[in-house]
Each structure stands twice: as C-alpha cells, then as structure tokens.
Design an enzyme around this catalytic site. Structure first.
Site, PDB file in Angstrom:
ATOM      1  CD  GLU A 169      -2.778  -1.354  -0.088  1.00 46.17           C
ATOM      2  OE1 GLU A 169      -3.144  -0.067  -0.716  1.00 46.17           O
ATOM      3  OE2 GLU A 169      -3.055  -2.254  -0.659  1.00 46.17           O
ATOM      4  CG  HIS A 172      -0.949   1.506  -4.312  1.00 43.05           C
ATOM      5  ND1 HIS A 172      -0.628   1.326  -5.681  1.00 43.05           N
ATOM      6  CD2 HIS A 172      -1.403   0.431  -3.877  1.00 43.05           C
ATOM      7  CE1 HIS A 172      -0.937  -0.060  -6.010  1.00 43.05           C
ATOM      8  NE2 HIS A 172      -1.515  -0.464  -5.193  1.00 43.05           N
ATOM      9  CD  GLU A 246      -3.208  -3.482  -7.041  1.00 38.24           C
ATOM     10  OE1 GLU A 246      -2.646  -4.009  -6.073  1.00 38.24           O
ATOM     11  OE2 GLU A 246      -3.525  -2.302  -7.041  1.00 38.24           O
TER      12      GLU A 246
END
Length: 635
Positions: A169, A172, A246
């Site tokens: 995460e 990102h 991803e």
C-alpha cells in the site's frame, strides 16, 4: 524504475483516465440521443424535425449536466482526503496510544514503514466488520494519506505478512497512485449517478400512469439503461487503469522487504480462506480499484486485479494452482492466527546500532537519488531501530494530541542563548506562556537527541497533530515560520524542518490542493537552483574555499555549461523562502537532476556526515522527494 519514473507513469495514467472518461461520456451521450430518437421519434414528434433536434440537444445538455454535477459533487465530498474514504467504509481510527495488541502491532508496522519511506505517518483505520483479508491506501498526498486494513487481515496475518501488505500500500502512496485513485472515484461517480437518478424517478413516479406522465417515466427508464452503460464503462476504466500497477506494487513491496514470503503468504491466505478478500460494504464497488485484493469478484474482463494465482506465481514461481486446494483443506481444520504465528516464528528482530551524528558515509550521487521514494529492507529494519532508540517520554508525547504541538515546536528551537529567548518570546506572543514553557522543556530534552531521530519523531507526531482544530493548525504553521525566522541565526536544518512541517500541515488541511508534480523546466529555474546550491555549500563548510569547491561540484552536475560564480546570499533564509515555491514546481526529470547536484555539493569529497545526510533528507522532503533514513553508500 525509480521514484521519478513511477511518478511520471502515474501522471501519464492520469491523462489516460481523462481520455477514457471523455470517451465514456461521449458513448453515454450517443446512447442517450439514440434512445431519445427511438422513443420520442416514434411517439409522433418525428413529423417535426426541429422539435426532435431540439429535444436531442436538451437531452445531451441534461446528460452532460448530470454527469458533471455528479463528478463535482463526489470530488467535493472527497476534499478531506484519505480519512473521508476510510470513514465512508466504516473505518475505526487506531488511537496513537492504543493498548490493544492487534492495533499496536499494526501501528508499529505502519510507523516503521512510514519512517523508512521518509514520509509522515498516515492515519490508520481498521474495517472492524470485514472478515476478508484486504487493505487500501487513500488520499491526495502523503501528508493526508490514510491506510485501512480489515479485521480479517489483523487477525489472520502474521507480522511479516502484514508488513508485506502495508509495504504494497505504501508503494501506492509513494508512486502517486493514490491521487489517481481518488480522482477516479470522483469522475466515475458522475457516470454512475445517471442510474441512481433514473431509479429515483421510477420509484417516486410510479403513480403517474397518465399520458402526461409517460415522457417522464420513459426518460427515467432511459437514464437507468444509460446508467448501466456507464457502469460498464466505469468498470472497464478501472480495470484498464488498475490491473498492471498491482504487479508493480507487489514488486515494490518485495524490493522493500527483501523477502517474498510475507506478501505471498498474505495472498495464499486470501486464496485459501473462505472469506478471501471480499468486502461486505455496499460501497465496495466504488473503491474496488484501490484495494489490495479483489473486493468484489469481477470477471476477468472487469477485474481490477491480476488473477490471484498469477500474483503468487510472480513471487514464488514454483507455486501450482493445485496447491490452493491443499491450503483450503489445511485452514479448514486449523484457521490461521497471525499472533500465534508471530510467536512460533520469533519475528521480533534485534535492532542494529545507530550511527553518530559525525559518522561519515561514503556515497555516490546517482545511488542516493535512486533511493528517493524507494525504501528497502535495510531501511525497514533501521526504522524499527530508530523508533526503539527514541526515549519513551518523547515517543509518548508524539502520540498524544495535547503534546504534539509543543513537541514539534521544541524541535525547531535553537540551543540555549539569545536565539532561543527570542523564539520563546515569539511563542508566548502567539500562544501562551504555558505552551512556550512546554516547548522549551521539550527543546531541552531534544538537545541530546541524535539528529537522525528528529525526522522520525516529527513523522510519528503527524497523526496526533492532524487532530487539532483548523485554527490551531494555522497558528502552528505561523509559529513554525516565526521560529525559523526569529532574530539571530538558526541552523539551516531547523529552518528547513520548520518549512517541511508547514508544508505537511498545509497539505493535510487542504488535501485536494496538495502538491502535484510540476511542469517547469529546470533550465528556466537556474537562478533558484544556483541559490539553493550556494546555501547548502555554505552551510556545510566553515571556510569559503571548501564551500566554493562544493558549490562548483554541484553546479557541474546540474548546469555543466553554465558559468555562475559562487555568491552565497547575504540573507539565506529570505533567499530560500523565494526558492522553494519555484523549485517544487520543476518537472520530474529536472528535479532528479537537481537532487544529484545537491548530493554532489554536500559530498563533493565523496563523504557525507550523518548530520549532513539528515539536512539533505529535510531539503528533499521539502521538495516532495522523500529519502529513507540512511543513504546508500558507495561500494
């Protein structure tokens, strides 16, 4: 692919999103016009071409108006940043001083990853009612970011697996994907709102069966049909924008943790447990592109994530699809418990020793620039050591809402003497004597704190600071400016740290207007870049000759053909105030080159002290280029 290339990729994806959105809106408008012509052209109005054409124009404008208003409304509702998204899904904030063991473990992991990444600690949430294993990062910039994990992830993942998910995460957060994600939520809502409007008209207009009410009901039916066309395009856009990144986030997480077992273990538990990564919230559709795992279960055409087995195989090539059945059978008998696995695996690692402020590092500028926004496993281990090295009283103060402000102001205070007295006067004038005394007390405690711990302490205090009311935060920013511009001579590190704190609080106060990569060419910002090089060279060297050599080493990297003599400004602070806004808008290629020049200036003899490295980290963070706690040394 380094930080600057990933940021540029995120920008290109943003442009791609705009193109796809325009095409989707165009397709929806054409569908509306076709259905209008089909229905109303067959109801007697076809004999009047002018009326039909006017009706089609009105239908087009009405469609565009609904889409535009829906998108603007949703974007406005998301102006508060990542926390607004987490709260929408029922997220429970994790307190800074929590005694819950699951929460404490999660907060420790997030704090260590944030410190290793060189960004403020984000707000942390838990989706308590979600049994599936999932997580997401939301926000416009690192300063307003929020990380949310499900209760299933907390209960079932061990510390290595949780670290792998959080590192995924954070990729990102660092790569600029978050801003794209939250914009995607806004613009797609405008497309989907057509179906909502049509459904409401049908719901409240069912009593109108008269001939006069038929056009309204037909219009509602058209909106519903077109709305589901919008849903089709919305899912296609999310799949096109999200799927490949991803893989990149998984690769970044592995590079960060330097082991695949944590991330692959989390993915295996998603594959082998009944709840998988599914979310029960009714808002899952809207945030499906932001999740760690597939929260809905789309078909391959609309999938926002690569197939789960393929993600595992990218990490463990020997993994076979048939092994999923073995995992299912094993965990049906003995469901996994993350805390029990922590105890069995002995995941508490020994903290390495921290370097002294004057310890020297042998570095190379390109290697340091490659570290921007790219933490590695050593950085994660070192971040844990930094947290452990903080005195307990300071660590607790960083987590307390009432103590965060005086603690951070204490970081900006000079050594004992006339300079500090002037700063104390400024604080008392803006706040009160009590806060001024608190800040002074923390300044005394921080006097012996190694320089390498100052930025981690500031990062840990950001979640508690964000909880202060807006007027207090604005007063805090004003105090940071006053402390770093008080009469006398404050160190360049404290000046830059004050500026960094102001920027981070400003971004948190207005997330929607947070920093985005600029478009200025570095060649057009040469005077500002030269000023920054001269100030850094002067700050790091006691004699003019050494400072000049450092300046020329940096200038040669950035502007090899430019003849610019070494002339440090008479008032460095005022000069730097004028430099920051311009250099922060330099494009990514130019900023990468500028950072190489800054590193070359500070380390012109091939060496850099820990204190100089921390100064460089503060300068880079002020330019939105976060560096990990320890710079890469030349081999």
């Amino acid at each position: 692919m380094n930080f600057f290339a990933r940021q540029d990729l995120a920008r290109r994806r943003s442009r791609r999103l705009v193109v796809l959105f325009v095409l989707a809106v165009l397709a929806i408008v054409l569908a509306v016009d076709f259905l209008f012509l089909l229905f109303f052209g067959g109801m007697g109005t076809a004999s009047d071409p002018g009326a039909t054409a006017g009706g089609m124009v009105l239908a087009t404008l009405l469609t565009l108006g609904i889409i535009g208003a829906g998108s603007l409304y949703r974007l406005a509702s998301l102006r508060q940043g990542g926390a607004a998204v987490a709260m929408q899904l029922g997220g429970t904030p994790v307190p800074e001083d929590t005694h819950d063991f699951h929460y404490r473990r999660l907060r420790n992991v997030v704090e260590e990853v944030a410190i290793a990444s060189g960004v403020p600690v984000p707000q942390i949430f838990v989706l308590e009612h979600e049994a599936g294993i999932n997580a997401f990062a939301a926000g416009y910039a690192p300063s307003d970011a929020a990380i949310a994990v499900t209760r299933g992830a907390l209960d079932k993942l061990n510390r290595d697996e949780l670290q792998g998910v959080i590192a995924h995460e954070f990729s990102h957060v660092l790569n600029g994907d978050m801003r794209l994600n939250i914009r995607l939520m806004g613009v797609l809502f405008g497309i989907l709102v057509l179906a909502v409007v049509g459904r409401k008209i049908l719901l409240y207009g069912r009593g109108g069966r008269s001939k006069d009410g038929m056009p309204l009901l037909v219009a509602a039916l058209v909106l519903m049909v077109v709305g589901y066309i919008g849903l089709f395009f919305g899912r296609l856009i999310k799949a096109g924008v999200s799927r490949q990144r991803e893989y990149l986030a998984d690769a970044s997480a592995v590079q960060f943790t330097r082991q695949t077992t944590g991330l692959s273990g989390a993915l295996k538990k998603i594959a082998g447990l009944p709840a998988g990564s599914k979310l029960e919230s009714g808002d899952t559709e809207e945030i499906s592109h932001m999740l760690f795992g597939d929260g809905i279960g789309f078909s391959s055409m609309f999938a926002t994530h690569p197939p789960l087995v393929e993600r595992i195989q990218a990490l463990e090539p020997s993994f076979k699809p048939a092994m999923v059945a073995d995992l299912v059978a094993r965990w049906q008998m003995h469901p996994p418990s993350g805390l029990d696995e922590d105890l069995a695996l002995g995941l508490a690692a020994e903290s390495p020793a921290l370097p002294r402020d004057q310890a020297e590092l042998v570095i190379a500028p390109p290697a340091v620039v490659a570290q921007v926004g790219t933490p590695r496993s050593d950085d994660y281990v070192r971040a844990g050591a930094l947290v452990d090295a903080l005195p307990e009283v300071l660590r607790q103060a960083a987590h307390e809402r009432e103590e965060a402000v005086p603690l951070l102001l204490g970081l900006l205070m000079a050594e004992a003497g006339p300079m500090r007295e002037a700063q104390q006067f400024e604080l008392a004038a803006r706040h009160d004597e009590r806060l001024a005394r608190q800040s002074l007390d923390y300044a005394d405690r921080l006097q012996e704190l190694p320089r390498i711990l100052h930025l981690p302490l500031a990062a840990m205090a950001m979640p508690a600071l964000r909880k202060r009311p807006r007027p207090e935060l604005e007063k805090f920013m004003d105090s940071c400016f006053a402390l770093s511009h008080a009469d006398g001579r404050i160190s360049l590190f404290e000046y830059c740290l004050g500026r960094l704190l102001r920027v981070q609080v400003r971004d948190a106060l207005d997330p929607a207007r947070a920093w985005v990569p600029g478009h200025r060419q570095l060649s057009r910002c040469a005077p500002q870049a030269i000023t920054l090089l001269a100030v850094l060279a002067q700050a790091g060297h006691a004699d003019t000759a050494s400072a000049m050599r450092a300046y020329l080493a940096g200038l040669q990297r950035v502007f090899p053909r430019l003849d610019a003599p070494y002339r440090p400004p008479a008032d460095p602070q005022r000069a730097m105030d004028e430099v920051w806004p311009v250099l922060d808008e330099v494009d990514l290629i130019g900023k990468e080159l500028l950072l190489e020049g800054l590193v070359a200036a500070i380390s012109h003899d091939g060496r850099m002290s820990v204190s100089e490295a921390e100064l460089l980290r503060v300068v880079c963070a002020s330019l939105h280029c976060p560096l990990p706690p320890m710079l890469e040394q030349a081999r």
